[in-house]
Motif scaffolding. Structure first.
Motif, PDB file in Angstrom:
ATOM      1  N   GLN A  20       0.859  -1.164   0.051  1.00 21.28           N
ATOM      2  CA  GLN A  20      -0.037   0.062  -0.480  1.00 21.28           C
ATOM      3  C   GLN A  20       1.317   1.916  -0.497  1.00 21.28           C
ATOM      4  O   GLN A  20       1.563   1.322   0.736  1.00 21.28           O
ATOM      5  N   GLY A  21       0.722   2.037  -0.844  1.00 20.95           N
ATOM      6  CA  GLY A  21       1.352   3.638  -0.940  1.00 20.95           C
ATOM      7  C   GLY A  21       1.555   4.520   0.477  1.00 20.95           C
ATOM      8  O   GLY A  21       0.305   3.939   0.658  1.00 20.95           O
ATOM      9  N   LYS A  22       2.088   4.951   1.076  1.00 19.29           N
ATOM     10  CA  LYS A  22       1.795   5.828   1.845  1.00 19.29           C
ATOM     11  C   LYS A  22       3.077   6.796   2.035  1.00 19.29           C
ATOM     12  O   LYS A  22       4.333   6.390   1.980  1.00 19.29           O
ATOM     13  N   GLU A  23       2.744   8.447   1.800  1.00 13.69           N
ATOM     14  CA  GLU A  23       3.658   9.316   1.814  1.00 13.69           C
ATOM     15  C   GLU A  23       4.620   9.085   3.366  1.00 13.69           C
ATOM     16  O   GLU A  23       3.525   9.531   4.837  1.00 13.69           O
ATOM     17  N   ARG A  24       5.479   9.677   3.332  1.00 14.13           N
ATOM     18  CA  ARG A  24       6.367   9.685   4.350  1.00 14.13           C
ATOM     19  C   ARG A  24       7.600  10.704   4.696  1.00 14.13           C
ATOM     20  O   ARG A  24       8.838  10.505   4.212  1.00 14.13           O
ATOM     21  N   PRO A  25       7.637  11.449   4.658  1.00 14.41           N
ATOM     22  CA  PRO A  25       8.199  12.769   4.469  1.00 14.41           C
ATOM     23  C   PRO A  25       9.372  12.862   4.931  1.00 14.41           C
ATOM     24  O   PRO A  25       9.512  12.564   6.216  1.00 14.41           O
ATOM     25  N   GLY A  26      10.430  13.103   4.413  1.00 12.23           N
ATOM     26  CA  GLY A  26      11.739  12.972   4.220  1.00 12.23           C
ATOM     27  C   GLY A  26      12.649  11.930   4.225  1.00 12.23           C
ATOM     28  O   GLY A  26      14.176  11.587   3.910  1.00 12.23           O
ATOM     29  N   ALA A  27      11.511  10.759   3.765  1.00  7.06           N
ATOM     30  CA  ALA A  27      12.309   9.088   3.214  1.00  7.06           C
ATOM     31  C   ALA A  27      11.979   9.081   1.493  1.00  7.06           C
ATOM     32  O   ALA A  27      12.059   9.943   0.866  1.00  7.06           O
ATOM     33  N   ARG A  28      13.114   8.046   1.633  1.00  3.18           N
ATOM     34  CA  ARG A  28      13.191   8.003   0.379  1.00  3.18           C
ATOM     35  C   ARG A  28      12.631   7.590  -0.535  1.00  3.18           C
ATOM     36  O   ARG A  28      11.466   6.966  -0.249  1.00  3.18           O
ATOM     37  N   GLU A  29      12.596   8.053  -1.417  1.00  7.20           N
ATOM     38  CA  GLU A  29      10.502   7.899  -2.487  1.00  7.20           C
ATOM     39  C   GLU A  29      10.977   6.399  -3.483  1.00  7.20           C
ATOM     40  O   GLU A  29      11.744   6.194  -4.322  1.00  7.20           O
ATOM     41  N   ILE A  30       9.807   6.171  -3.274  1.00  7.75           N
ATOM     42  CA  ILE A  30       9.609   4.689  -3.998  1.00  7.75           C
ATOM     43  C   ILE A  30       8.288   4.816  -4.741  1.00  7.75           C
ATOM     44  O   ILE A  30       7.445   4.947  -4.836  1.00  7.75           O
ATOM     45  N   GLN A  31       8.388   4.804  -6.701  1.00  5.15           N
ATOM     46  CA  GLN A  31       7.639   5.624  -7.263  1.00  5.15           C
ATOM     47  C   GLN A  31       7.339   4.197  -8.002  1.00  5.15           C
ATOM     48  O   GLN A  31       8.324   4.111  -8.602  1.00  5.15           O
ATOM     49  N   THR A  32       6.272   3.815  -8.675  1.00  5.39           N
ATOM     50  CA  THR A  32       5.556   2.137  -9.123  1.00  5.39           C
ATOM     51  C   THR A  32       4.757   2.573  -9.581  1.00  5.39           C
ATOM     52  O   THR A  32       3.423   3.155  -9.216  1.00  5.39           O
ATOM     53  N   GLU A  33       4.873   2.440 -11.086  1.00  5.38           N
ATOM     54  CA  GLU A  33       3.217   2.249 -11.648  1.00  5.38           C
ATOM     55  C   GLU A  33       3.059   1.666 -13.108  1.00  5.38           C
ATOM     56  O   GLU A  33       4.334   1.787 -13.745  1.00  5.38           O
TER      57      GLU A  33
END
Length: 374
Positions: A347-360
């Protein structure tokens, strides 16, 4: 044999089939191996459970009812690429032949030596098999057997060495490809050279080099890059070709572009990695990237194993699956996912300041694994 080696041999053995069918077959076996591995098998055990790779290839081709001597895809350009690639793969072993076998080809053997001071080497060759290694001294050394039908043009000016030839042969379906002459080169480079290469149909092997930059554009062949260090950037554009890069150290970026081929990176350290492919697979393993990683495909899966990055991981595909295994916990990342007509296991979840994973993905599934549990 591990997963990467199995898929590489399968890809090479199916080059007589249409590109889409090759990629569908590779995706099927990649997912089959993934299922075995998820059940607890090692890569080697998963591969062994499938049986002998040569028998798998023979069965696939036999089921297609294609005689061995007439394995054509029905597509003119695909037929040219497959036929010539087969030829180049056989010709690539010429570097390991004995002196007496080489002499049967005719032509004078040349050995050229260029004094230190070269800053750049530019190579523009077709139907060539090139082996490039580290020079034992500060000079550049070139060895090849001259082909009178395709004279080689060599010039050195202002610190730039240029190597090219005029390709007089023309390839048509129905010709006997054994009549074509592939030239074989051995090139030894000192440290700090900027290398630029262009070509059509070739097998290029580079090992143990320390380069400033590498910029390579080619069609219908293989680039194998092993145990090299690059001060700045690695940039490769290919069509109907395979890129296999392993054990590389870069201070700059990796940029790969491919159509109808396989892009493989293994044991790589770089600032950023950007790869895109159409009708081909992308496979990354043991990447350590200080910045971001981006991978995009159409009609080809993306598989990443043991991937570390500093800022952002972006994976995007159409008609294909995405899979990545990452260090740490899911909670260590800010995750954004989007899947149309497919499944996603997180489940996608925003976590400010963390490394980002974006998948489409469209018409494909997303599977992310983490080395630690929450």
């Amino acid at each position: 044999m591990n997963r990467h080696e199995f898929l590489g041999k399968l890809w090479q053995g199916l080059q007589s089939l249409p590109t889409q069918e090759v990629n569908e077959t590779l995706t099927y076996y990649d997912e089959l191996l993934a299922d075995h591995i998820e059940d607890g098998a090692s890569e080697e055990e998963a591969v062994a459970s499938l049986g002998d790779i040569d028998e798998i290839i023979a069965t696939i081709l036999r089921d297609r009812n294609i005689p061995k001597s007439k394995r054509k895809s029905g597509n003119l350009f695909a037929d040219i690429a497959a036929s010539v690639t087969d030829f180049v793969n056989m010709a690539g072993s010429a570097f390991e032949r004995t002196q007496s076998e080489d002499e049967e080809k005719g032509g004078e053997e040349k050995a050229l030596h260029f004094a230190e001071g070269l800053q750049r080497v530019e190579i523009d060759l077709s139907l060539a098999s090139i082996q490039i290694k580290k020079s034992p001294d500060s000079q550049t050394h070139l060895r090849y057997r001259e082909n009178p039908n395709n004279p080689l043009h060599i010039s050195e000016h202002d610190g730039v060495l240029r190597i090219s030839k005029e390709q007089k042969n023309r390839i048509h379906i129905g010709w006997d490809l054994s009549g074509l002459k592939s030239m074989h080169f051995q090139l030894e480079l000192p440290d700090g050279i900027r290398l630029q290469m262009d070509g059509n149909v070739g097998k290029i092997q580079m090992e143990g080099l320390t380069l400033k930059d590498l910029d390579y554009q080619f069609n219908n062949g293989l680039l194998k890059l092993v145990h090299c260090s690059i001060d700045n950037n690695l940039m490769v554009d290919t069509s109907n070709a395979k890129i296999d890069a392993r054990d590389l150290q870069l201070l700059g970026n990796v940029r790969l572009r491919g159509t109808n081929g396989l892009l493989t990176l293994q044991n790589i350290r770089a600032a950023n990695v950007d790869a895109s492919s159409s009708n081909g697979l992308i496979q990354f393993e043991n990447l350590h990237v200080s910045g971001g990683i981006s991978a995009k495909t159409t009609n080809g899966s993306i598989t990443m194993t043991n991937i570390e990055f500093g800022t952002r991981l972006h994976m995007e595909s159409v008609n294909a699956n995405l899979k990545a295994s990452l260090p740490g916990k899911e909670e260590d990342y800010s995750i954004h996912t989007g899947s149309k007509n497919g499944r996603c296991n997180v489940q996608g979840k925003e976590r400010p300041g963390a490394r980002e994973i974006q998948t489409e993905t469209t018409n494909g599934s997303i599977h992310l694994e983490f080395s630690k549990k929450a």
